[in-house]
Design a protein around this motif. Structure first.
Motif, short mmCIF file in Angstrom:
data_model
loop_
_atom_site.label_atom_id
_atom_site.label_comp_id
_atom_site.label_asym_id
_atom_site.label_seq_id
_atom_site.Cartn_x
_atom_site.Cartn_y
_atom_site.Cartn_z
N LEU A 89 0.86 -1.56 -0.03
CA LEU A 89 -0.48 0.31 0.27
C LEU A 89 0.42 1.72 0.04
CD1 LEU A 89 -2.06 -1.20 2.83
CD2 LEU A 89 -3.03 -1.31 0.42
N LEU A 90 0.72 2.48 -0.81
CA LEU A 90 1.08 3.89 -0.76
C LEU A 90 0.87 4.21 0.96
CD1 LEU A 90 0.18 4.89 -3.91
CD2 LEU A 90 2.07 3.55 -3.59
N LEU A 130 -1.02 7.25 1.73
CA LEU A 130 -2.30 7.56 1.47
C LEU A 130 -3.05 6.70 2.46
CD1 LEU A 130 -2.54 6.86 -2.18
CD2 LEU A 130 -2.19 9.62 -0.63
N GLU A 148 -7.90 6.45 -0.02
CA GLU A 148 -7.45 7.01 -0.78
C GLU A 148 -6.66 6.45 -1.61
OE1 GLU A 148 -6.36 11.36 1.29
OE2 GLU A 148 -5.06 9.81 1.53
N GLU A 203 -8.89 5.12 -3.70
CA GLU A 203 -9.07 5.64 -5.17
C GLU A 203 -7.92 5.77 -6.16
OE1 GLU A 203 -11.85 8.97 -2.56
OE2 GLU A 203 -10.11 9.68 -2.88
N PHE A 204 -6.81 5.82 -5.42
CA PHE A 204 -5.35 5.85 -6.48
C PHE A 204 -5.72 5.14 -7.67
CE2 PHE A 204 -0.95 4.95 -7.89
CZ PHE A 204 -0.67 6.36 -8.14
N SER A 205 -6.15 3.55 -7.75
CA SER A 205 -6.19 2.87 -8.53
C SER A 205 -8.06 3.54 -8.82
CB SER A 205 -6.36 0.76 -7.58
OG SER A 205 -6.14 0.40 -8.59
N GLU A 249 -9.61 5.99 -9.46
CA GLU A 249 -9.39 7.34 -10.75
C GLU A 249 -9.14 7.43 -11.97
OE1 GLU A 249 -9.38 11.03 -6.82
OE2 GLU A 249 -7.65 10.19 -8.28
N MET A 250 -7.36 6.31 -11.85
CA MET A 250 -7.11 6.03 -13.50
C MET A 250 -8.53 5.12 -13.87
SD MET A 250 -3.21 3.98 -12.37
CE MET A 250 -3.51 3.19 -10.79
N ARG A 297 -8.35 -2.04 -3.13
CA ARG A 297 -7.42 -1.38 -4.33
C ARG A 297 -7.32 -2.66 -5.45
NH1 ARG A 297 -1.44 -0.35 -3.42
NH2 ARG A 297 -1.37 -2.91 -3.87
N LYS A 356 -11.67 -1.54 -9.06
CA LYS A 356 -11.51 -1.37 -10.79
C LYS A 356 -12.30 -2.27 -11.29
CE LYS A 356 -6.58 -1.99 -11.20
NZ LYS A 356 -5.34 -1.62 -11.94
#
Lengths: 738, 234
Positions: free
Chosen positions: B96-97, B100, B104, B107-109, B111-112, B152, B156
């Motif tokens: 994980l980042l 974030l 988040e 969301e990082f994934s 949003e892309m 994550r 998507k």
């Protein structure tokens, strides 16, 4: 996507905050330095040109003795818009020389600060700089040659942006020299000068000068006032570039090392970004935004700091020149360009640093890295020596050279700071050295007396009062469209440190002029239409002149008459000269006058030098602190592990300090050499047709520069110690940073 | 049509004396919509195989067809696009980042691929983390972090979930919880899952078990009755 990315970017900034703050500080100082000086340069250029234009600075000035017919000839010449006759006379009263200048309508008009321009022969307007220096105000009475003149105006003049008294006193002290503008009725009939406005070429102007019998024709661009103005602009601009260039190099180095280190630490995370489908462009954005953002912040703050500093620095400059209305001006293009350059430098460096992560596949980046292979350092091969040094020292030696990037960064930081300090201190030394070598070694006279031309066989009455004296004739020599003073000296001349015997068969010229004209001993030069031989080259740093003998001048110069118009005097009672000058009506300048004039020029530069010294210290502290922090955070795990193994803080610090000492040993000599190099480059910009700066750095300056860098490194070592003592062994071992 | 078709797939690392042949001439077909386990000991080439399937690395030789698309011929940009839209990764060490929070990270994934924050939140609810969405990775347990990692990956809505020993760093109970989440996703969304493990027990929950040894496929078997996570023990 953008929201998450930017959220991530700004949160990541926290990890690099100390380095980013350091980088931003460098951007601020670099930008502030550049914007301050460049703003002054632009404002000075604009305001002075505005003054020249609005006050009708004469395009051409004729010197000699003229009447109204001559004036009419000039006025009617094609290209001349306006011409006026005037008189100018220096009136000496004790230590003070007042130059009375006749007012001319629309040409060389004084700029009024207060009051009005004189309307009759009982009034005068005084150069405000002189008025301030002597505490003279409106309504005060000045006595000139027994006449009482009421000060009705305080003014600046396009002709006296610099307090140019003459070629030796280029920046006269305002309390000892002033200009009084008087009504033309102050003077007798006739004119000593004709000033004119118009579009007229130099050749045409000179031909016109010959027609009206002018002794000298000087174009506006050749007026000493204008020449000094141009040279000063050049110097300010040079200074504006030198420091920021070094700052830029250090910013590049810090950004490069910082991003390289971040990437090295975040290799796995970069692999994850890629695995999640983050494109190279987005990846680039993550790593350059931090630097670009700090560059914007630094650039803007730098410009703001410059706007606060400008008026103060302009205040210091006002001791050097007087340009009405010179104040801080906002130049949006300059600010925009500086901020853009800051962004480009930081972003481009970031791109270079980050480019290595684009090629590898995500799997490659996410694989655990093998520990880097240890390498033997050169010293280890000297086993006899290597075995004899302690483990602590061996560790320090190997650690110093372990990471090339950080090693180079620390070296550059120390070296850059040392170089700037050496340069700034060296500039002081060079000014002193130039002054000493001129006045102590080159000049062997106490006073220079200026007379009306007299035949050599006639003795001037003043000579009876001089213990040792030597006559000479000063002629204007036009070489490559510029006028230089040519001194024709007698064979026995020993008032200057020149090889007088060399003047017998040619001209001896200064080294600077020889370089400018690309000539050497034995070559020829053209003075006007006359070819002359260069018989020698010598060093002279102030008031550059040419020298020849009466014999050679008679041989090559047409219409040459063996006259003299200056007398060099030695061992002379200066007090007596004052009296004699009043009685016999001559002008004179003492060596002390010249020294003071030179000191005034150099004093005005001190502001810049102190500004540079302050910047060098900020730069040194910032770079050492930033790189020191990077170094420390890279080594935290190692230090913590040493702590776990029972290695005392004292020993860790000892190794840390040994590393610093080794870096200093390498960086300081390089910094000294670089500082000397910068000084040599900058001195060229400070040299002109009237003054040559000799680069000299005294040993004590090297010592001071070295000590300052060592003290700064010591301060950073103290900060490091504080951080090392606070390392949390348990927390630290949970994460392996490098 | 198969999900994946592997033809003579090989992957070597290093060269000369240090040459490692991680995958050797692998032929394999993995059908759509299955829960497949790749079983093998350490160094057998499991992760290498997963990397090839997820376009995380390029093979030395051979071909991988995803449906009828040859993903080994993809350009770098196409590979990135493939990873972004088609594949969901779950790693053993979560990855994980750290800067974030849970939401988040998801969301990082999302949003892309143009999904909304609500989709990210829904994925977290699905893995049972609705009360931890504002927590940063450092504030979550290993199991919770792994569930964020799964969220994550699934948020998507990928065609395939590639899981590289996702229970390897977890205790038994947490491991079971993670397996249940994966099983549930497979069941409810029909997502194909490729799961790497060295545990014979975990392999029992799969539809298909692919055994790998020294970079070669030893066997491909189907479990007649895949067990539920709660039924296995290791």
């Amino acid at each position: 996507m953008n929201k998450s990315i930017f959220r991530l970017i700004f949160r990541k900034m926290r990890h690099n905050l100390p380095q980013l703050i350091g980088m931003t500080l460098l951007v601020i100082v670099g930008a502030a330095f550049f914007v301050t000086l460049y703003t002054i340069y632009l404002s000075y250029d604009r305001q002075a040109n505005h003054l020249f234009e609005t006050q009708g600075y004469a395009d051409v000035t004729y010197y000699g003795s003229f009447d109204s017919d001559d004036l009419a000839v000039v006025a009617q010449k094609e290209g001349i818009r306006q011409a006026r006759g005037r008189n100018v006379r220096d009136i000496r009263d004790g230590d003070i020389t007042l130059r009375a200048v006749g007012l001319t309508d629309d040409i060389n008009t004084p700029y009024l600060y207060e009051g009005v321009l004189p309307e009759d022969s009982t009034q005068c307007a005084l150069l405000s700089k002189h008025a301030r220096a002597r505490g003279i105000g409106l309504g005060d009475i000045l006595r000139l040659e027994g006449r009482r003149l009421k000060v009705c105006g305080l003014v600046a003049s396009p002709e006296y942006v610099y307090m140019v008294q003459n070629e030796r006193a280029m920046m006269a002290q305002p309390e000892r020299f002033g200009v009084v503008f008087v009504n033309e009725s102050f003077f007798e009939e006739g004119y000593g000068e004709i000033v004119a406005l118009g579009d007229i070429g130099k050749d045409v102007a000179e031909d016109l000068g010959v027609t009206i019998g002018a002794v000298k024709t000087v174009m506006q661009s050749d007026q000493l006032n204008k020449v000094l103005f141009r040279e000063d602009l050049k110097q300010i601009r040079t200074f504006a570039y030198v420091f920021p260039l070094i700052f830029a190099l250090l910013i590049i180095m810090i950004v490069y090392v910082m991003i390289k280190r971040t990437i090295s630490m975040e290799g796995r995370q970069i692999g994850v970004y890629k695995a999640l489908g983050v494109t190279d462009a987005r990846l680039l954005l993550i790593y350059i935004t931090q630097s670009a953002f700090m560059a914007i912040v630094g650039g803007i703050l730098g410009c703001v700091v410059a706007s606060l500093l400008c008026d103060t620095i302009i205040g210091f400059f006002s001791s050097m020149f007087e340009v009405p209305g010179l104040a801080f001006t906002f130049y949006p293009t300059l600010w925009g360009s500086v901020i853009l350059v800051c962004i480009l430098i930081c972003s481009f460096t970031a791109i270079i640093s980050v480019r290595g992560v684009f090629m590898p596949m995500p799997a490659e980046l996410m694989r655990s890295r093998m520990p880097s292979g240890g390498k033997q350092i050169l010293m280890e091969r000297a086993t006899f020596l290597w075995r004899r040094i302690s483990f602590n020292t061996r560790y320090a030696l190997k650690s110093t050279l372990r990471n090339k990037g950080r090693f180079v960064a620390v070296l550059l930081g120390m070296c850059g700071s040392c170089a700037l300090l050496t340069f700034a201190l060296g500039f002081f030394n060079s000014a002193e050295y130039t002054q000493n070598s001129y006045f102590d070694d080159f000049v062997h006279y106490d006073a220079l007396i200026e007379l009306s031309p007299m035949p050599l066989e006639m003795e001037h009455p003043v000579e009876q009062h001089l213990d040792e004296s030597s006559r000479a004739l000063v002629l204007p020599a036009v070489i490559r469209e510029k006028e230089y003073p040519l001194f024709v000296v007698q064979d026995s001349f020993d008032m200057l440190q020149i090889d007088t015997w060399r003047t017998k068969d040619g001209l001896i010229i200064t080294e600077y002029l020889a370089q400018q004209w690309k000539v050497s001993e034995g070559d020829s030069l053209m003075i006007g239409d006359t070819e002359v031989r260069v018989s020698g080259v010598f060093k002279q740093s102030f008031g550059l002149s040419l020298y020849t003998s009466y014999d050679y001048a008679s041989e090559v110069l047409s219409d040459f008459k063996p006259f003299y118009n200056v007398i060099f005097a030695r061992d002379t009672d200066v007090g007596e000269l004052k009296t004699l000058s009043r009685e016999q009506g001559f002008e004179y300048a003492t060596q002390e006058d010249d020294k003071r004039s030179f000191a005034s020029v150099m004093e005005s530069l001190n502001t810049l030098i102190w500004f540079m010294l302050a910047c060098a210290v900020i730069l040194g502290l910032t770079v050492l602190y930033t790189v020191g922090l990077m170094n420390l955070s890279a080594r935290e795990y190692e230090y913590m592990f040493m702590g776990v193994m029972g290695y005392p803080i004292k020993s860790i610090m000892s190794a840390h300090i040994k590393e610093t000492v080794m870096q200093l040993v390498l960086a300081l000599p390089a910094g000294f050499v670089l500082g000397y190099g910068i000084l040599n480059v900058v001195k060229t910009a400070f040299s002109g047709d009237s003054f040559v700066l000799s680069a000299a750095i005294y040993p004590e300056s090297y010592v001071y520069a070295g000590i300052i860098v060592i003290v700064m490194a010591g301060l950073i070592a103290l900060v490091s110690r504080f951080r090392i003592v606070r390392l949390d062994i348990v927390e630290g071992l949970k994460v392996r940073s490098e | 049509m198969n999900l994946y078709t592997l033809k003579a797939l090989s992957k070597n690392y290093g060269e000369g004396d240090s040459l490692v042949r991680a995958l050797r001439d692998v032929y394999l077909e993995i059908p759509h919509g299955r829960f497949a386990v790749v079983l093998g000991a350490s160094g057998s080439g499991k992760s290498t195989l997963l990397n090839m399937l997820g376009c995380m690395d390029r093979p030395t030789a051979g071909q991988i067809l995803f449906g009828d698309a040859d993903i080994t011929a993809y350009s770098k940009r196409e590979m990135t696009q493939f990873r972004k839209t088609t594949i969901g990764f779950v790693f053993q060490s979560y990855n994980l980042l750290p800067d974030l929070n849970a939401l988040e990270n998801v969301e990082f994934s999302t949003e892309m691929v143009g999904l909304s924050p609500a989709d990210a939140e829904r994925a977290l609810v699905q893995v049972g983390l609705s009360d931890r969405i504002k927590h940063f990775p450092g504030q979550l347990s290993g199991g919770e972090q792994q569930r964020v990692s799964i969220a994550r990956a699934i948020a998507k809505q990928p065609k395939v979930l590639l899981c590289d020993e996702p229970t390897g760093a977890l205790d038994f109970e947490t491991g079971i919880m993670v397996l249940e989440v994966l099983k549930q996703i497979h069941r409810e969304q029909g997502t194909s899952i490729l799961f790497i493990t060295h545990s014979q027990e975990i392999a029992k929950i799969a539809d298909i078990v692919i055994r790998l040894r020294s970079g070669e496929i030893m066997s491909v078997t189907e479990n007649e009755r895949p067990l539920e996570p709660r039924e296995v023990e290791w």
